[in-house]
Design an enzyme around this catalytic site. Sequence first.
Site, PDB file in Angstrom:
ATOM      1  N   ALA A   1      75.398  70.596  45.953  1.00 18.81           N
ATOM      2  CA  ALA A   1      74.455  69.486  46.065  1.00 18.81           C
ATOM      3  C   ALA A   1      75.251  68.227  46.393  1.00 18.81           C
ATOM      4  CB  ALA A   1      73.731  69.320  44.735  1.00 18.81           C
TER       5      ALA A   1
ATOM      6  N   GLY B   1      75.451  74.368  44.439  1.00 20.57           N
ATOM      7  CA  GLY B   1      74.219  74.571  45.188  1.00 20.57           C
ATOM      8  C   GLY B   1      74.442  75.335  46.484  1.00 20.57           C
TER       9      GLY B   1
HETATM   10  C1  3H9 Z   1      75.569  71.099  42.404  1.00 23.47           C
HETATM   11  O1  3H9 Z   1      75.686  71.774  43.373  1.00 23.47           O
HETATM   12  C2  3H9 Z   1      74.331  71.079  41.550  1.00 23.47           C
HETATM   13  C3  3H9 Z   1      73.384  72.214  41.846  1.00 23.47           C
HETATM   14  O2  3H9 Z   1      73.720  73.343  41.091  1.00 23.47           O
HETATM   15  C4  3H9 Z   1      71.973  71.882  41.433  1.00 23.47           C
HETATM   16  C5  3H9 Z   1      71.220  70.960  42.325  1.00 23.47           C
HETATM   17  C6  3H9 Z   1      69.767  70.822  41.925  1.00 23.47           C
HETATM   18  N1  3H9 Z   1      78.774  65.770  47.176  1.00 23.47           N
HETATM   19  O3  3H9 Z   1      87.539  66.884  47.599  1.00 23.47           O
HETATM   20  P1  3H9 Z   1      87.772  66.370  48.973  1.00 23.47           P
HETATM   21  C7  3H9 Z   1      83.243  64.407  49.315  1.00 23.47           C
HETATM   22  S1  3H9 Z   1      76.761  70.030  41.900  1.00 23.47           S
HETATM   23  C8  3H9 Z   1      79.113  64.620  47.755  1.00 23.47           C
HETATM   24  O4  3H9 Z   1      88.684  65.233  49.138  1.00 23.47           O
HETATM   25  P2  3H9 Z   1      88.997  68.881  49.700  1.00 23.47           P
HETATM   26  C9  3H9 Z   1      84.422  63.839  48.545  1.00 23.47           C
HETATM   27  O5  3H9 Z   1      84.018  62.818  47.678  1.00 23.47           O
HETATM   28  C10 3H9 Z   1      78.027  70.185  43.133  1.00 23.47           C
HETATM   29  N2  3H9 Z   1      80.355  64.383  48.279  1.00 23.47           N
HETATM   30  O6  3H9 Z   1      88.212  67.536  49.983  1.00 23.47           O
HETATM   31  C11 3H9 Z   1      85.312  63.358  49.665  1.00 23.47           C
HETATM   32  O7  3H9 Z   1      84.803  62.123  50.119  1.00 23.47           O
HETATM   33  P3  3H9 Z   1      85.810  60.980  50.665  1.00 23.47           P
HETATM   34  C12 3H9 Z   1      78.828  71.419  42.952  1.00 23.47           C
HETATM   35  C13 3H9 Z   1      81.246  65.365  48.176  1.00 23.47           C
HETATM   36  O8  3H9 Z   1      89.106  69.569  50.980  1.00 23.47           O
HETATM   37  C14 3H9 Z   1      85.078  64.381  50.765  1.00 23.47           C
HETATM   38  O9  3H9 Z   1      83.827  65.018  50.447  1.00 23.47           O
HETATM   39  N3  3H9 Z   1      79.932  71.396  43.884  1.00 23.47           N
HETATM   40  C15 3H9 Z   1      80.946  66.578  47.563  1.00 23.47           C
HETATM   41  O10 3H9 Z   1      90.208  68.592  48.889  1.00 23.47           O
HETATM   42  C16 3H9 Z   1      86.147  65.429  50.841  1.00 23.47           C
HETATM   43  O11 3H9 Z   1      86.327  66.007  49.553  1.00 23.47           O
HETATM   44  C17 3H9 Z   1      81.132  70.904  43.557  1.00 23.47           C
HETATM   45  O12 3H9 Z   1      81.371  70.508  42.436  1.00 23.47           O
HETATM   46  C18 3H9 Z   1      79.638  66.781  47.055  1.00 23.47           C
HETATM   47  N4  3H9 Z   1      79.257  67.920  46.461  1.00 23.47           N
HETATM   48  O13 3H9 Z   1      88.036  69.742  48.759  1.00 23.47           O
HETATM   49  C19 3H9 Z   1      82.167  70.886  44.650  1.00 23.47           C
HETATM   50  N5  3H9 Z   1      82.038  67.373  47.605  1.00 23.47           N
HETATM   51  O14 3H9 Z   1      86.490  61.599  51.850  1.00 23.47           O
HETATM   52  C20 3H9 Z   1      82.787  69.526  44.745  1.00 23.47           C
HETATM   53  C21 3H9 Z   1      82.994  66.665  48.228  1.00 23.47           C
HETATM   54  O15 3H9 Z   1      84.901  59.841  50.974  1.00 23.47           O
HETATM   55  N6  3H9 Z   1      83.701  69.421  45.841  1.00 23.47           N
HETATM   56  N7  3H9 Z   1      82.528  65.441  48.578  1.00 23.47           N
HETATM   57  O16 3H9 Z   1      86.758  60.702  49.511  1.00 23.47           O
HETATM   58  C22 3H9 Z   1      84.951  69.970  45.804  1.00 23.47           C
HETATM   59  O17 3H9 Z   1      85.336  70.662  44.879  1.00 23.47           O
HETATM   60  C23 3H9 Z   1      85.875  69.648  46.946  1.00 23.47           C
HETATM   61  O18 3H9 Z   1      85.406  68.483  47.554  1.00 23.47           O
HETATM   62  C24 3H9 Z   1      85.984  70.754  48.039  1.00 23.47           C
HETATM   63  C25 3H9 Z   1      86.816  70.217  49.210  1.00 23.47           C
HETATM   64  C26 3H9 Z   1      86.692  71.971  47.416  1.00 23.47           C
HETATM   65  C27 3H9 Z   1      84.645  71.157  48.536  1.00 23.47           C
END
Ligand code: 3H9
Length: 683
Positions: free
Chosen positions: A63, A102
Amino acid sequence: MSDVLTMRVVDGIGVVEIDSPPVNALGFNVRKGLWQGFETHIADPAVKAIVLICGGRTFFAGADITEFGKPVQEPDLRQVIDLVESSPKPTIAAIHGTALGGGYELSLGCNYRVAVPSAKVGLPEVNLGLLPGAGGTQRLPRIVGVEAALDIMLSGAPMAAGKAQKLGMVDAVVEEGRLEEGAIAFAKTVVAEGKPLVKVRDRAVEANPDAVAAMTKKYSRLFKGFKAAANIVKTVEAATSLPFDQGMARERELFLELRGSNESKAQRYAFFAERATTKVPDIGKDVAILPVKSVGVIGAGTMGGGITMNFVQAGLPVTLVEMNQEALDRGLGVIRKNYERSASKGSITAEQVETYMGLIKPALGLEALGEVDLVIEAVFEEMSVKKDIFGKLDTICKQGAILASNTSFLDVNEIASATSRPEWVVGLHFFSPANVMRLLEVVRGAKTSKEVIATSMELAKTIRKVPVLAGVCFGFIANRIMAKRTIQAEQMVVEGVPPARIDKVGTDYGFAVGSFGMMDIVGLDVLTRGQTERSLRGDFVAAGRLGQKSGGGFYNYDENRKASHSEEAAKLIADFAAYKGIAQNPDQSDEDILFRLLLPVANEGAKCLEEGIALRASDIDMACILGYNWPLYTGGPMFWADTIGLPRVLEKLKEFQAKFGDEFKPAALLEKLAAEGKSFTGE
Ligand code: 3H9
């Protein structure tokens, strides 16, 4: 058509492709695109099956976390997943990168999931203080059973495609780089075989109380302070005891409870705070990152050894310098022992131990550092020694080498002044144990070049640290502001509040160890080194109470290092209070003890902001969370102060100032923000 959506039909297979950089987070735009894509292909009689794929670096990473504080715009993610799941045609998710939260839940709405070998899937919501709120808690147990589902959701760890396939979370692994072709071929087979379409929601799942008990034990640390784990367990129990739709309703209820909690807000804030630390306003992407291919570390003691471990683990060779063979051998021995312990626990292989050790080049004397790209000095905290070393490095090191000091308190500008190239000098302040703690304070001297700062920030990533930029002052950020907690702990103890009471307030708040427990671990002799005036700790040292290592400090310790009350310590404290003429005030409330310990930390943080020592409040919070294990679910001192409300923080500080003196004098920035109705973090 939605600007993130591309649709095509290939041999009767409809492809819905979403491309929304950077990580295809499932924000409103993406959900709208998905809705449109699926509705169109479902309605198109030429389409026999639908493949869902993402452009860019990853499948949906979850999400959109930035949307959580705002009203939901429909279709929400659960509605999108319902639409996908109700498709009368087979649906196949094609996964690359990381299908998280999500994103993976959306794939569970499809009939099948195919992935490339490098892909990872997972439900990491627990790390944000949430639970998988788009059906993940109800669908995953139906695929992998209760135990594995809890393990996946409580660890939050992503899982490689191969392992996920074994568990049934992924149905097929296709050739790397040929995901779309692989998914289309898979879809064609499904169509050709004409198998009945099974939905995950229709599968059965059995209750497993033993597994629940085992997983609750395995992740017991998540059940203190954090709220999400307990709710995750409840949702999985609902999956086994309620029909699917009722289980979904329970999931929603428990998800919303978490989403509105301060704990989850703090964890979401920390997610972005961690990613913000590398953004330095005057250092753009145009500033060159210098190549660092080899490192020199001066000092093979605890810090130098830990620092060395970081670099060899990242594959960088380290020349480790000591002044005599004995110290060098001792240092190398400790590093080897650490690695062998990890190998015996199975966290690294015996081969890795040798690889890491093989990357360390032991050397006697600074002359060995002539060709390295980066030198980190980690000798003891004595300005004259440091200046002597930097003066020598200036003559020995090649031009273009970064000269860093791991000093914890000393003036980096003065150290730099011992060289003819202060623009190449920087502070790289690691936290002990340096191979474990994720914080790296990058201390910017008055003359440090932008390239050196940019390279240091990048280097932190290489060694898996989070860099926080700090200006030059005594103690930089984390040590400077956390010292305020220790001062108050000692002050309260001489006012007659027992150490155990103060420590309990700290551990109830969420610190793993209280101030006095921590001093006993570090060693009171270490903490009083160089002190000339009589002090409470000094009295303990004089009485032979050095802390855990001598069997007693503020507490007594048994052979298992279990702490208990010490009459001798109580007497030392009382004697010191009498010597200082401190009025006794033992009856302070737990709230006052907590506020006295921690509000001065936030107040000092505000001073760091005023003085430009820290770039932003969230950097201060990251420094405390990652350098001092400040409980993540409170968001760090600045975020926590915001949750209390700055007017109340101000009022308490003023009350304490009147009672206890100017240690509590509110920072001008705090006064200003409180008057303007603002917060430190903008949250
Ligand atoms: C969820 O899904 C709830 C649901 O179950 C229910 C819904 C009803 N949203 O980490 P990076 C941005 S909760 C918004 O540096 P990497 C991040 O801030 C979600 N933004 O890259 C950054 O921005 P900036 C469950 C997001 O390659 C840019 O993307 N999911 C999100 O080192 C690059 O990110 C998670 O918890 C997001 N969800 O790692 C996964 N994700 O460039 C969270 C990232 O402006 N994300 N951004 O600083 C991660 O673990 C890592 O970002 C990922 C990539 C592994 C994907």
